[in-house]
Design a protein around this motif. Structure first.
Motif, PDB file in Angstrom:
ATOM      1  N   GLN A 236     -15.387  10.275  46.743  1.00  0.00           N
ATOM      2  CA  GLN A 236     -15.214   9.005  47.443  1.00  0.00           C
ATOM      3  C   GLN A 236     -16.272   7.998  46.995  1.00  0.00           C
ATOM      4  N   GLY A 340     -13.058   6.448  53.248  1.00  0.00           N
ATOM      5  CA  GLY A 340     -12.290   6.843  52.069  1.00  0.00           C
ATOM      6  C   GLY A 340     -11.350   7.989  52.375  1.00  0.00           C
ATOM      7  N   ASN A 341     -11.884   9.037  52.979  1.00  0.00           N
ATOM      8  CA  ASN A 341     -11.054  10.212  53.242  1.00  0.00           C
ATOM      9  C   ASN A 341      -9.997   9.959  54.300  1.00  0.00           C
TER      10      ASN A 341
END
Lengths: 446, 236
Positions: A236, A340-341
């Motif tokens: 990320q 991001g995840n």
């Protein structure tokens, strides 16, 4: 033939110990059967186990080994039938249960033989000792095992791990029964109860070996998980740096263009002006990309802009009400990890929807009292399965998948926060609650 | 009956949204009253705090959606605000006016209906329940949202509320059942806490309306999860 002064372990005791050992391993594992069916199967198994051992007791030596094989096969069968585990997992549990049972039976008989040295053979006494010893041994084993067994999850035993567990069990069993199969061998003991003492010891060391193997396995798994989490973190972060570079580039170009606009404005020649403008129009779309997200946190702006470009491409409607200032205290890496995840997860799920107008993702960051709430929601229609409170991956094999959410959770906990996952009305919702100040740990323990 | 206002200067979009609400009303058997405004200044000048949900277009000629939202927030803290905007306007600071969300133009029915559904669910969570407590001369009626926490001591329970402290003979278990769906949660055996009034959480205690209450270790994880679901589900 060697004269053994004391009777060998009654078959029925062995059967009971074997059955109890299996039950101890079955309890913490994820079940395949309903409670009622489970009781029925276990009751039937107990009966069968007793019958098999009873019959095996009458057989001569050549048939005694097949008898034992049938008994072990039965143990394997009901562990596998009761629990939602793989073929290898069941083999592993069976090997462990078998040695546990052997140990309990040997230990019990050793204690019993010590008592009958002083008094007469007594069936009742043997049963009482059996009960007490089994209770203690199995309670201890249960206590040790249940804490180490993953709840509601398969064990994921590899064939190598299975082989070593089976070999340990087999070795213990063979050494154990040397005395009876080959009474004249070097390893045999001639001194009465000594036989039982040696048996207990051998079984005990087998048990220790199996536990050592399990510990090593656990450590390996932990290490692997840490490595995967680390990979996720860096992935990320790298993505963030990439989008930062491209966004910087676009911003730069945008400012150049702005400058150009001023030049055009100043241009007197209408023909030249038109040609400039025509050129401009081609680049006009760029303005769309000028840091669309102004949340108040530069890192978050970049992450959101990067992900919203993907969303635009995939016809996903991403809306956000985000007060970025609230998460200024978080490290760059951690913002990348969480946002991001969570967004990757939502984007992946949204892309599985066939109707593009249903591809909806919402992001919210706001505060309430001394708390900060980060929320990610996406519309979904597929069947989700949960394991340990986390959604089970819908992809069949992906090393990273599944670690995304785990890394969000770990990051939240790093800041003394927590994460919940809920589904309602076809919306998948991740909520992360953080205390407002980084240095104020709430010390949540799992 | 749910009161909805729409401020949108494009007549076409205005009509579209109205038709969406009517369609939603039929599909979900929900009754609405709809007030239409064709610019920000219109809704602000004649603002009526009976509205439950307001849809605001970001770009309007005389008073834009953001400024209108600021003015509305001054008059009405509770109304649910939803912006309507196009892609290019992502930079709008929705959080500054406590907006629930955005809908992107061109508005598809599905996204609109999901947003409306969420707003309606939010409204339904605001419904209060009341508890009548015997006091010296008669009864006092307490609304659930005004209760900070309930403490149990022997056979008596004490209500710590905005209005003061009241005691009665009852059990926490009873109260827990009465207040189910009102976001009360146990932080240990003797406290039932209104999650709305939890100010902060420290290592071994939580601060509820200024009072530190001990949180038991085994309850902490469940409590924090309930708090996360409450803040991330009811507050906004």
């Amino acid at each position: 033939m060697n004269q053994i002064l004391f009777p060998d372990i009654p078959r029925i005791h062995t059967a009971l110990a074997e059955w109890l050992a299996c039950v101890v391993y079955i309890i913490p594992l994820k079940k395949r059967l309903s409670n009622r069916m489970l009781y029925i199967v276990l009751a039937g198994a107990l009966l069968l186990q007793c019958i098999i051992q009873y019959i095996a007791g009458f057989l001569s030596l050549p048939f005694w080994i097949p008898g034992m094989i049938v008994a072990v096969a039965l143990m394997y069968a009901y562990i596998y039938i009761c629990c939602d585990i793989s073929v290898r997992d069941a083999g592993y549990c069976c090997a462990r249960a078998f040695i546990t049972a052997e140990f309990a039976a040997a230990f019990e008989w050793q204690i019993y033989s010590y008592f009958i040295m002083q008094s007469r053979d007594n069936v009742w006494l043997s049963w009482i000792i059996l009960l007490i010893v089994c209770l203690i041994v199995f309670f201890l084993i249960y206590y040790l095992e249940s804490r180490r067994m993953p709840k509601n999850r398969r064990l994921g035993i590899s064939s190598r791990e299975l082989t070593s567990a089976v070999l340990i069990a087999l070795a213990v069993f063979i050494i154990n029964n040397m005395h009876f199969a080959f009474p004249e061998s070097v390893l045999s003991s001639y001194v009465g109860t000594g036989v039982f003492y040696v048996r207990t010891l051998i079984n005990f060391s087998g048990l220790i070996m199996l536990f050592a193997q399990q510990e090593q396995r656990r450590e390996m798994l932990l290490k692997y998980e840490l490595e995967s989490l680390d990979n996720i973190l860096h992935r990320q972060y790298e993505q963030y740096q990439q989008s930062k570079e491209s966004i910087d580039l676009i911003n730069h170009k945008y400012h150049d263009l702005k400058h150009l606009v001023n030049v055009i404005r100043a241009e007197k020649d209408p023909l030249k002006k038109d040609s400039y403008l025509a050129e401009m129009k081609m680049d006009y779309a760029i303005s769309l990309y000028e840091s669309q997200h102004k949340t108040g946190n530069a890192v978050l702006d970049t992450v959101l802009t990067g992900k919203s470009m993907i969303c635009a491409k995939q016809e996903i409607s991403l809306t956000s009400v985000v007060d970025g200032k609230l998460i200024d205290f978080m490290e760059v890496m951690d913002i990348c990890t969480i946002f991001g995840n969570a967004l990757d997860n939502a984007i992946e799920s949204a892309m599985r929807l066939k109707e593009n107008n249903k591809r909806l993702i919402r992001v919210a960051v706001f505060d309430q009292n001394d708390f900060i709430m980060l929320r990610f929601e996406n519309y979904y229609e597929e069947d989700l399965k949960f394991e340990d409170g986390l959604p089970k991956t819908t992809k069949s094999n992906s090393d990273y998948h599944g670690y995304g959410i785990k890394s969000i959770k770990a990051t939240a906990e790093k800041y003394g926060g927590n994460m919940t996952i809920n589904t309602s009305n076809n919306w998948f919702v991740i909520r992360i609650l953080l205390p407002k100040f980084k240095n104020q740990s709430t010390g949540i323990v799992n | 009956m749910i009161h909805i206002a729409i401020a949108e200067d494009e007549l076409k979009v205005q009509q579209l949204l109205e038709s969406y609400i009517k369609r939603y009303s039929i599909e979900n058997n929900e009754k609405f009253s709809i007030s239409l405004f064709s610019d920000g200044d219109e809704i602000v000048s004649d603002y009526n705090s009976k509205y439950d949900i307001v849809f605001l277009d970001i770009q309007m000629r005389r008073l834009d959606g953001m400024k209108a939202a600021e003015r509305i927030r001054e008059m009405d803290e509770d109304v649910i605000l939803i912006f309507i905007t196009n892609m290019a306007n992502f930079a709008i600071r929705g959080y500054a006016v406590n907006a629930m969300d955005f809908i992107l133009k061109p508005v598809p029915y599905f996204a609109f209906s999901q947003q409306l559904k969420k707003a309606i669910m939010q409204l339904s969570k605001r419904v209060e329940s009341y508890i009548a407590l015997p006091i010296e001369n008669g009864f006092i009626r307490l609304s659930s949202s005004k209760i900070y926490y309930i403490e149990s001591y022997g056979h008596r329970i004490t209500f710590h509320t905005k209005k003061g402290v009241y005691s009665t003979n009852d059990t926490l278990k009873n109260m827990e059942q009465k207040l189910v769906n009102h976001n009360f949660f146990r932080c240990n055996n003797s406290y039932l806490v209104n999650l709305a009034h939890v100010d902060s959480v420290r290592k071994n205690d939580i601060i509820v309306a200024g009072n530190p209450l001990t949180i038991s270790r085994p309850k902490k994880k469940a409590f924090m999860d309930a708090l996360a679901d409450y803040i991330g589900g009811v507050v906004k």
